[in-house]
Design a protein around this motif. Sequence first.
Motif, PDB file in Angstrom:
ATOM      1  N   ARG A  40      92.218  23.297  18.678  1.00  0.00           N
ATOM      2  CA  ARG A  40      91.118  22.930  19.822  1.00  0.00           C
ATOM      3  C   ARG A  40      91.195  21.068  19.900  1.00  0.00           C
ATOM      4  O   ARG A  40      92.102  20.908  20.096  1.00  0.00           O
ATOM      5  CB  ARG A  40      90.001  23.585  18.337  1.00  0.00           C
ATOM      6  N   GLN A  43      91.462  17.922  18.700  1.00  0.00           N
ATOM      7  CA  GLN A  43      91.972  18.236  17.291  1.00  0.00           C
ATOM      8  C   GLN A  43      93.257  19.140  16.458  1.00  0.00           C
ATOM      9  O   GLN A  43      93.905  19.231  18.304  1.00  0.00           O
ATOM     10  CB  GLN A  43      90.471  19.463  16.571  1.00  0.00           C
ATOM     11  N   GLU A  89      83.325  27.113  19.442  1.00  0.00           N
ATOM     12  CA  GLU A  89      83.626  26.405  18.653  1.00  0.00           C
ATOM     13  C   GLU A  89      85.142  26.855  18.263  1.00  0.00           C
ATOM     14  O   GLU A  89      85.777  27.168  17.717  1.00  0.00           O
ATOM     15  CB  GLU A  89      82.838  25.815  17.586  1.00  0.00           C
ATOM     16  N   ASP A  90      85.063  28.609  18.745  1.00  0.00           N
ATOM     17  CA  ASP A  90      86.007  28.880  18.988  1.00  0.00           C
ATOM     18  C   ASP A  90      87.157  28.809  19.727  1.00  0.00           C
ATOM     19  O   ASP A  90      88.411  29.173  19.783  1.00  0.00           O
ATOM     20  CB  ASP A  90      86.212  30.716  18.526  1.00  0.00           C
ATOM     21  N   THR A  91      86.274  28.022  21.218  1.00  0.00           N
ATOM     22  CA  THR A  91      87.342  27.883  21.897  1.00  0.00           C
ATOM     23  C   THR A  91      89.210  26.998  21.611  1.00  0.00           C
ATOM     24  O   THR A  91      88.624  26.480  21.034  1.00  0.00           O
ATOM     25  CB  THR A  91      86.786  27.030  22.919  1.00  0.00           C
ATOM     26  N   SER A 124      78.776  29.996  26.542  1.00  0.00           N
ATOM     27  CA  SER A 124      77.587  30.008  25.587  1.00  0.00           C
ATOM     28  C   SER A 124      76.470  30.587  26.298  1.00  0.00           C
ATOM     29  O   SER A 124      77.334  30.407  27.818  1.00  0.00           O
ATOM     30  CB  SER A 124      77.091  28.583  24.800  1.00  0.00           C
TER      31      SER A 124
END
Length: 124
Positions: A40, A43, A89-91, A124
């Motif tokens: 991500r 990260q 948040e799966d991006t 989103s």
Amino acid sequence: QVQLVESGGGSEQAGGSLRLSCAASPYPYTHNCAGWFRQRPGQGRETVASLVTGIDATAYLKAVEGRFTISEDRATGTLYLQMNNLLPEDTAVYYCAAATDGAACWAAKHYNYWGQGTQVTVSS
């Protein structure tokens, strides 16, 4: 030398689905583990799902459990990651990988073949 090539990434809205594919060449080849990993933005790389190929045992990152499914078509050697109910948040960039030695299928350090990665973007 085994080459892994991912496909199926792209952009999707939250709640949608995508299926990632990972084609192996040449096939067949002996591998004990197959996995999907992601990185991500900002990260480190994390394991999303793993598969012990001999016994089809699977394991999932807690954040994706119940939404993602890892599977392998043994006839073609294609690895899949079905991703449902996607969240922003799966991006990430998603990578497939295979390990030809051992059976410690969760940790990335055990994998010796990697794909080039495919971008998944969830809005989103």
